[in-house]
Design a protein around this motif. Sequence first.
Motif, mmCIF file in Angstrom:
data_model
loop_
_atom_site.group_PDB
_atom_site.id
_atom_site.type_symbol
_atom_site.label_atom_id
_atom_site.label_comp_id
_atom_site.label_asym_id
_atom_site.label_seq_id
_atom_site.Cartn_x
_atom_site.Cartn_y
_atom_site.Cartn_z
ATOM 1 N N UNK A 55 71.017 -20.949 191.293
ATOM 2 C CA UNK A 55 71.849 -20.381 190.275
ATOM 3 C C UNK A 55 71.307 -20.733 188.729
ATOM 4 N N UNK A 56 70.627 -22.016 188.722
ATOM 5 C CA UNK A 56 69.782 -22.523 187.701
ATOM 6 C C UNK A 56 68.542 -21.777 187.540
ATOM 7 N N UNK A 57 67.930 -21.513 188.543
ATOM 8 C CA UNK A 57 66.492 -20.956 188.536
ATOM 9 C C UNK A 57 66.825 -19.358 188.062
ATOM 10 N N UNK A 58 67.903 -18.653 188.576
ATOM 11 C CA UNK A 58 68.192 -17.530 188.038
ATOM 12 C C UNK A 58 68.531 -17.106 186.646
ATOM 13 N N UNK A 59 69.339 -18.299 186.236
ATOM 14 C CA UNK A 59 69.957 -18.403 184.785
ATOM 15 C C UNK A 59 68.623 -18.774 183.913
ATOM 16 N N UNK A 60 67.503 -19.487 184.476
ATOM 17 C CA UNK A 60 66.255 -19.922 183.396
ATOM 18 C C UNK A 60 65.433 -18.565 183.412
ATOM 19 N N UNK A 61 65.284 -17.836 184.483
ATOM 20 C CA UNK A 61 64.782 -16.501 184.435
ATOM 21 C C UNK A 61 65.226 -15.446 183.407
ATOM 22 N N UNK A 62 66.399 -15.482 183.704
ATOM 23 C CA UNK A 62 67.231 -14.624 182.630
ATOM 24 C C UNK A 62 67.093 -14.912 181.175
ATOM 25 N N UNK A 63 67.257 -15.949 180.771
ATOM 26 C CA UNK A 63 66.922 -16.495 179.540
ATOM 27 C C UNK A 63 65.279 -16.320 179.113
ATOM 28 N N UNK A 64 64.595 -16.543 179.992
ATOM 29 C CA UNK A 64 63.072 -16.414 179.764
ATOM 30 C C UNK A 64 62.798 -14.843 179.558
ATOM 31 N N UNK A 65 63.250 -13.850 180.440
ATOM 32 C CA UNK A 65 63.196 -12.562 180.164
ATOM 33 C C UNK A 65 63.960 -12.077 178.938
ATOM 34 N N UNK A 66 65.145 -12.445 178.490
ATOM 35 C CA UNK A 66 65.670 -12.157 177.284
ATOM 36 C C UNK A 66 64.611 -12.501 176.295
ATOM 37 N N UNK A 67 64.072 -13.563 176.192
ATOM 38 C CA UNK A 67 63.246 -14.277 175.014
ATOM 39 C C UNK A 67 61.688 -13.306 175.138
ATOM 40 N N UNK A 68 61.438 -12.687 176.162
ATOM 41 C CA UNK A 68 60.251 -12.009 176.247
ATOM 42 C C UNK A 68 60.672 -10.762 175.656
ATOM 43 N N UNK A 69 61.814 -10.034 176.162
ATOM 44 C CA UNK A 69 62.179 -8.940 175.472
ATOM 45 C C UNK A 69 62.268 -8.892 173.939
ATOM 46 N N UNK A 70 63.172 -9.934 173.525
ATOM 47 C CA UNK A 70 63.294 -9.894 172.133
ATOM 48 C C UNK A 70 62.196 -10.156 171.250
ATOM 49 N N UNK A 71 61.194 -10.873 171.915
ATOM 50 C CA UNK A 71 59.878 -11.164 171.130
ATOM 51 C C UNK A 71 58.836 -10.093 171.167
ATOM 52 N N UNK A 72 58.963 -9.113 172.227
ATOM 53 C CA UNK A 72 58.182 -8.153 172.182
ATOM 54 C C UNK A 72 58.461 -6.592 171.491
ATOM 55 N N UNK A 73 59.641 -6.769 171.070
ATOM 56 C CA UNK A 73 60.281 -5.585 170.391
ATOM 57 C C UNK A 73 59.468 -5.142 169.175
ATOM 58 N N UNK A 74 59.384 -3.851 168.727
ATOM 59 C CA UNK A 74 58.677 -3.674 167.447
ATOM 60 C C UNK A 74 59.655 -4.037 166.288
ATOM 61 N N UNK A 75 58.754 -4.549 165.335
ATOM 62 C CA UNK A 75 59.289 -5.201 164.346
ATOM 63 C C UNK A 75 59.095 -4.179 163.190
#
Length: 76
Positions: A55-75
């Motif tokens: 569960x900790x690994x899944x949570x970490x992966x979700x957080x990392x994916x969310x950060x990547x998606x938020x960081x790669x959106x068009x500004x």
Amino acid sequence: MIVQKRTLNWLPRASLYDEAETARLKRRAQAQADLATSANNNSALIAGGTSNVGEQINLTLRIAAARLQNGTTKKV
């Protein structure tokens, strides 16, 4: 008044070997029960730790994916 000690001498007493064998069997049964309890506790701890780690690994992966998606959106 006279105090008399009464015993049940008419009951046959077990031999010392039989008493020792009975005690040995009780100790062996208790040791086996302790080992079984310990094995059950260990497996429960391992299973609980494994599920928590997953569960900790899944949570970490979700957080990392969310950060990547938020960081790669068009500004704009």
